[in-house]
Design an enzyme around this catalytic site. Structure first.
Site, mmCIF file in Angstrom:
data_model
loop_
_atom_site.group_PDB
_atom_site.id
_atom_site.type_symbol
_atom_site.label_atom_id
_atom_site.label_comp_id
_atom_site.label_asym_id
_atom_site.label_seq_id
_atom_site.Cartn_x
_atom_site.Cartn_y
_atom_site.Cartn_z
ATOM 1 N N SER A 166 -3.998 0.517 -4.463
ATOM 2 C CA SER A 166 -3.218 -0.602 -3.924
ATOM 3 C C SER A 166 -4.106 -1.766 -3.506
ATOM 4 C CB SER A 166 -2.391 -0.135 -2.723
ATOM 5 O OG SER A 166 -3.243 0.352 -1.696
ATOM 6 N N GLU B 245 -6.574 9.143 -0.611
ATOM 7 C CA GLU B 245 -6.680 7.702 -0.358
ATOM 8 C C GLU B 245 -7.784 7.048 -1.200
ATOM 9 O OE1 GLU B 245 -4.734 5.750 1.251
ATOM 10 O OE2 GLU B 245 -3.743 6.876 2.850
ATOM 11 N N HIS C 104 0.835 -1.201 0.000
ATOM 12 C CA HIS C 104 0.000 0.000 0.000
ATOM 13 C C HIS C 104 0.873 1.254 0.000
ATOM 14 C CE1 HIS C 104 -2.887 3.058 1.056
ATOM 15 N NE2 HIS C 104 -2.202 3.331 2.145
HETATM 16 FE FE LIG Z 1 -2.347 5.308 2.985
#
Ligand SMILES: [Fe+2]
Length: 296
Positions: free
Chosen positions: A227, A208, A162
């Site tokens: 991710s 995000e 990530h």
């Molecule tokens: Fe993050």
């Protein structure tokens, strides 16, 4: 499905400063003593790191390198379909290895000539103000462990995949780097915890989990989605709302489920205007004015 400030496994230190990472019973690595020992060692190394030193070297196993290979290939396919152009440009620029887990120091050495960002190792949870504030100095706090090899396409916590595939590829692009730095400056500028929480939620719903329209499609520029093999395609099912900082800053989210509600920019230019504009001017008064109901 996680957030820096909320989903780290607790870490406890013994009298000698050796850390133990307290994985929950449902964690895929819970019953693997070799994995747990390495998690503890990495956390301990990170806790002994001092600024200015190189990041400690992680002794990844062949099984962990295989996890990296599997996830990079799976995400490569997803990125072609769902990643925003600006992310793909960053990914091209950075040129991360796809056949092995890179060390954080290597990632820093690739990033620094591009945008000046460098990684620094986190033993566990980094307090919100420290995590975000460091972005103003072009420092990115990062976990170093990788998810358990038994389930390569799933992680209950933010791992090095990530941090590096999601955030690192973004940080290689100047336009992202500017936004991340502005978020860091906002986190340092606000004084109240409530205003800091507001800034962190705007970050969550943009850098995000943000999406935008591009060529008639919805694509993502958020590291959490970029991710996540499972979650990235959920942008097709999510309820999309226009960019609205006042709403993003107070919007609740559940870290244990895919995000059902996402905020969608008309373009990355608009993301820079709206989100970057907020970060550039956010202070306690500005946040209070956004939270206050209209007319009050
Ligand atoms: Fe993050």
């Amino acid at each position: 499905m996680f957030e820096e400030a909320q989903y780290f496994a607790p870490v406890v230190a013994d009298a000698d400063g050796n850390l133990t990472v307290q994985l929950g019973k449902g964690h895929p690595g819970f019953s693997d003593p070799v994995y747990r020992e390495r998690r503890d060692r990495l956390a301990t190394l990170a806790s002994r790191w001092t600024p200015g030193e190189p990041c400690p070297t992680a002794d990844y196993t062949e099984a962990e390198h295989e996890v990296w290979r599997v996830v990079c290939e799976a995400l490569r396919v997803k990125h072609e379909k769902y990643a925003s152009r600006v992310f793909l440009e960053g990914k091209d620029r950075l040129g991360l290895p796809t056949d092995r887990v890179p060390q954080l120091e290597e990632v820093s050495d690739l990033l620094a000539p591009l945008t000046g960002f460098r990684y620094q190792p986190a033993a566990g949870l980094v307090p919100l103000r420290e995590f975000y504030g460091s972005l103003a100095d072009k420092h990115f706090w990062s976990t170093q462990y990788i998810r358990h090899h038994s389930v390569p396409l799933y992680t209950p916590e933010p791992d090095v995949l990530h941090e590096v595939v999601g955030h690192g590829n973004c940080l290689a692009e100047d336009r992202f780097a500017t936004l991340y730095r502005a978020a860091g400056e906002a986190a340092r500028r606000v004084e109240s915890e409530a205003a800091l929480e507001f800034v962190s939620r705007v970050f969550w719903f943009s850098l995000e989990f943000g999406v935008l329209r591009e060529g008639g499609e919805v694509r993502t520029y958020g590291a959490g989605l970029l991710s996540s093999f499972g979650e990235i395609q959920q942008i097709e099912q999510a309820t999309l709302r226009p960019l609205d900082v006042a709403r993003m800053g107070v919007q609740d989210y559940d870290i244990t489920h895919y995000q059902p509600l996402l905020f969608c920019g008309d373009s990355f230019d608009q993301v820079e205007d709206v989100i970057g504009g907020f970060f550039a001017t956010a202070d306690d008064d500005a946040v209070a004015a956004l939270v206050r109901p209209a007319g009050v």
